[in-house]
Design a protein around this motif. Structure first.
Motif, PDB file in Angstrom:
ATOM      1  N   SER A 131      21.923   5.975  11.161  1.00  0.00           N
ATOM      2  CA  SER A 131      23.726   5.526  10.459  1.00  0.00           C
ATOM      3  C   SER A 131      23.800   4.543   9.345  1.00  0.00           C
ATOM      4  O   SER A 131      22.963   4.737   8.200  1.00  0.00           O
ATOM      5  CB  SER A 131      23.500   3.494  11.756  1.00  0.00           C
ATOM      6  OG  SER A 131      22.579   2.799  10.619  1.00  0.00           O
ATOM      7  N   LYS A 132      25.412   4.239   9.007  1.00  0.00           N
ATOM      8  CA  LYS A 132      25.122   3.862   7.106  1.00  0.00           C
ATOM      9  C   LYS A 132      24.127   3.037   6.943  1.00  0.00           C
ATOM     10  O   LYS A 132      23.883   3.151   6.029  1.00  0.00           O
ATOM     11  CB  LYS A 132      27.355   2.812   7.698  1.00  0.00           C
ATOM     12  CG  LYS A 132      27.396   3.337   6.608  1.00  0.00           C
ATOM     13  CD  LYS A 132      29.000   2.646   6.886  1.00  0.00           C
ATOM     14  CE  LYS A 132      29.285   2.232   5.552  1.00  0.00           C
ATOM     15  NZ  LYS A 132      31.355   1.830   5.844  1.00  0.00           N
ATOM     16  N   GLU A 133      24.372   2.425   7.657  1.00  0.00           N
ATOM     17  CA  GLU A 133      23.132   1.118   6.910  1.00  0.00           C
ATOM     18  C   GLU A 133      21.799   1.514   7.171  1.00  0.00           C
ATOM     19  O   GLU A 133      20.738   1.128   5.662  1.00  0.00           O
ATOM     20  CB  GLU A 133      22.901   0.143   8.156  1.00  0.00           C
ATOM     21  CG  GLU A 133      23.811  -0.755   8.045  1.00  0.00           C
ATOM     22  CD  GLU A 133      24.565  -1.914   5.968  1.00  0.00           C
ATOM     23  OE1 GLU A 133      23.265  -1.852   5.668  1.00  0.00           O
ATOM     24  OE2 GLU A 133      25.742  -1.242   6.024  1.00  0.00           O
ATOM     25  N   GLU A 134      21.062   2.160   8.024  1.00  0.00           N
ATOM     26  CA  GLU A 134      19.642   3.410   7.972  1.00  0.00           C
ATOM     27  C   GLU A 134      20.077   3.822   6.506  1.00  0.00           C
ATOM     28  O   GLU A 134      19.076   4.148   5.812  1.00  0.00           O
ATOM     29  CB  GLU A 134      19.296   3.836   9.311  1.00  0.00           C
ATOM     30  CG  GLU A 134      19.300   2.895   9.841  1.00  0.00           C
ATOM     31  CD  GLU A 134      19.059   3.689  11.133  1.00  0.00           C
ATOM     32  OE1 GLU A 134      18.556   3.246  12.553  1.00  0.00           O
ATOM     33  OE2 GLU A 134      20.008   4.891  11.347  1.00  0.00           O
ATOM     34  N   PHE A 135      20.702   4.467   5.773  1.00  0.00           N
ATOM     35  CA  PHE A 135      20.797   5.271   5.103  1.00  0.00           C
ATOM     36  C   PHE A 135      21.076   4.529   3.615  1.00  0.00           C
ATOM     37  O   PHE A 135      20.120   5.173   2.819  1.00  0.00           O
ATOM     38  CB  PHE A 135      22.356   6.495   4.790  1.00  0.00           C
ATOM     39  CG  PHE A 135      22.345   7.257   3.450  1.00  0.00           C
ATOM     40  CD1 PHE A 135      21.495   8.392   3.277  1.00  0.00           C
ATOM     41  CD2 PHE A 135      23.764   7.076   3.524  1.00  0.00           C
ATOM     42  CE1 PHE A 135      21.224   9.141   2.268  1.00  0.00           C
ATOM     43  CE2 PHE A 135      23.847   8.328   2.309  1.00  0.00           C
ATOM     44  CZ  PHE A 135      22.462   8.582   1.780  1.00  0.00           C
ATOM     45  N   LYS A 136      21.481   3.252   3.469  1.00  0.00           N
ATOM     46  CA  LYS A 136      21.263   2.277   2.542  1.00  0.00           C
ATOM     47  C   LYS A 136      20.075   2.478   2.287  1.00  0.00           C
ATOM     48  O   LYS A 136      19.567   2.538   1.498  1.00  0.00           O
ATOM     49  CB  LYS A 136      22.626   1.316   2.907  1.00  0.00           C
ATOM     50  CG  LYS A 136      23.305   1.002   1.391  1.00  0.00           C
ATOM     51  CD  LYS A 136      24.081  -0.190   1.806  1.00  0.00           C
ATOM     52  CE  LYS A 136      24.482  -0.886   0.329  1.00  0.00           C
ATOM     53  NZ  LYS A 136      25.507  -1.906   1.267  1.00  0.00           N
ATOM     54  N   THR A 137      19.755   1.464   3.118  1.00  0.00           N
ATOM     55  CA  THR A 137      18.210   1.484   3.379  1.00  0.00           C
ATOM     56  C   THR A 137      17.670   2.136   2.849  1.00  0.00           C
ATOM     57  O   THR A 137      16.275   1.996   1.483  1.00  0.00           O
ATOM     58  CB  THR A 137      17.781   0.499   4.694  1.00  0.00           C
ATOM     59  OG1 THR A 137      18.724  -0.193   5.121  1.00  0.00           O
ATOM     60  CG2 THR A 137      16.423  -0.459   4.705  1.00  0.00           C
TER      61      THR A 137
END
Lengths: 240, 266
Positions: A209-215
């Motif tokens: 997800s977008k958040e996972e990519f950022k993390t």
């Protein structure tokens, strides 16, 4: 990723520990040795867990083939290969679609730190042999490559090191090993420059997800730091 | 490389203010998607993005499965940069760029798990459907990966499975139905030119670019494949920004694919 997962690899994380006992943000043991191939201008041997790679640099030297000469800068020729005995199923020798692509992205991962303009019209050959594969071969090869380039005395603005961030059992983890890569959900090899932490290689397959990519990007930044330290320590030890 | 040094400098210096064709930095060129253009193929599509044009065709054959997945059919994406499409392309075995394109498109399709490969098994361990997606570039004006990715999934969506005769041969005139497709992965490629993010680069812009980043998105907005290319580095923020653009742009293109496939007549 195979859909038929063997029973023992269905649970890859138990009590926050992975199958090899590591925590989620822990790298496998790293061992780097400089100057292992006397006939090369620069060389390095690296082990990250069970993944073992030899890197050799020949050059800067006369560029071959001649029609590939660039009058403004040196050309970096990268050849990545998995040796036939490096995996459980024998790898057929010679270039494959996979090795061609990895050679290309590896070249791009290193080009931006090398002062190629110092050697117009010349070639730098970088050979990367995977002698044992247990996931993360391109990342390990890149980490070894920049040590070998430094050993060859090629001017660079920084070192490049690489690792992988993956998703296993719905959680993010650094530096996947073989089973985690085969039976996990996502694999994202990433390479960074030691000085500014900019990204020179990133590939991803699986699901983020977008958040996972950022993390994942910020996890990578932290996880790669010990690799830079290991690279520096290996070079310092060699020149002591 | 066909671009003059002076033209390259002109594009690089002006890119932040204006693109050669007047588009904004994130704006796509007009896209047209057509289906059913090759009668002999099980499925096919023609995609145009501006002056870029590709044709994707699906052919199906019966083959043996891989030993580690005996109950699954096989999907293979292959591309050809034919010399007719650009003075930069040479005839002969596939070069680095075409291998990379095939593999990036292939990963988008594979990792989105769009094709239910278990349904492509005919006899476990011995007979499965092999689905070949072949992409040919008809005219190269940049952004080949996005065009190829759109073409590949559109061709798969319209593909029809041939009937198997009693003697084991294929009857490609009668069909048993469509391929089991669940998802529409869409790759969106942006590049970095002189530190400005530019989406849907033309061929000239691609030659001026420092780094390129392709992000493939699925329906629920998650990413299923990414690939950074090009010799320069990228910052974390640039990558996150490009991933956001991909989420936004892929939605429009996915709707266009759906609309086209809906209109397609077998």
């Amino acid at each position: 990723m195979a859909s038929n997962i063997p029973e023992k690899y269905k649970t890859l994380i138990k009590n926050n520990k992975r199958i090899d006992g590591r925590t989620l943000d822990e790298l496998r043991p790293v061992k780097i040795k400089v100057g292992v191939i006397p006939s090369a201008d620069g060389s390095a041997y690296i082990e990250i867990g069970n993944t073992k790679v030899l890197a050799a640099v020949h050059g800067p030297k006369e560029m071959f083939p001649r029609h590939m000469i660039n009058e403004d800068r040196a050309v970096l020729n990268v050849r990545y290969a998995m040796l036939p005995f490096s995996t459980s199923e024998r790898v057929r020798p010679g270039p494959s679609r996979r090795s061609n692509e990895i050679s290309k992205v590896t070249r791009h991962a290193l080009e931006s730190v090398i002062f190629l303009e110092e050697y117009p019209g010349m070639g730098i050959d970088l050979t990367l042999d995977i002698i044992q594969a247990d996931a993360g071969t391109r990342a390990t090869a890149i980490t070894a490559a920049s040590v070998a380039l430094a050993h060859a005395g090629i001017p660079m603005k920084g070192l490049v090191a690489a690792t992988a961030i993956g998703k296993i059992n719905d959680r993010l983890a650094v530096d996947l090993n073989g089973p985690e890569d085969n039976f996990g959900q996502t694999d994202m090899p990433i390479a960074m420059i030691s000085t500014n932490k900019n990204i020179t290689l990133l590939q991803m397959d699986g699901d983020f997800s977008k958040e996972e990519f950022k993390t994942a990007l910020s996890m990578a930044k932290k996880a790669i730091e010990p690799l830079f330290e290991a690279q520096r320590a290996a070079l310092q030890k060699y020149y002591k | 490389m066909t671009l003059l040094y002076q033209n390259m400098q002109y594009i690089r210096n002006n890119i932040a203010k204006n693109r050669e064709d007047g588009r904004t930095s994130e704006q796509f060129r007009d896209i047209t998607i057509e289906t059913g253009i090759i009668g002999r193929a099980e499925g096919s599509a023609r995609v145009k993005i501006g002056d870029t044009e590709i044709i994707a065709g699906v052919k199906m054959e019966i083959g043996t499965p891989f030993p580690d997945s005996p109950g699954e059919g096989i999907i293979m994406v292959n591309s050809e940069f034919s010399a007719l499409a650009s003075p930069d392309f040479e005839n002969g075995p596939p070069r680095e760029d075409s291998i990379e394109l095939s593999r990036v498109v292939d990963r988008g399709i594979r990792e989105s798990k769009t094709v239910d490969v278990e349904k492509l098994c005919i006899e476990k361990g011995s007979k499965v459907w092999m689905v070949f997606v072949d992409i040919t570039i008809v005219n190269h004006d940049g952004n080949l990966i996005d065009a190829a990715g759109i073409g590949a999934i559109t061709a798969l969506l319209t593909a029809q499975i041939p009937t198997i005769n009693e003697d084991g041969t294929l009857n490609r005139e009668e069909f048993v139905g469509s391929l089991p497709i669940k998802e529409i992965p869409v790759p969106i490629t942006s590049g970095l030119i002189n530190n400005t993010i530019i989406t849907d680069m033309t061929k000239d812009e691609t030659e001026c670019s420092d780094a390129i980043f392709t992000v493939t998105t699925i329906e629920n907005e998650n990413y299923c494949a990414m690939q950074k290319a090009g010799p320069s580095e990228m910052t974390e923020k640039q990558m996150l920004d490009i991933a956001n653009i991909a989420q936004k742009e892929s939605k429009k293109i996915r709707s266009a694919i759906k609309a086209t496939v809906k209109k397609h007549k077998i």
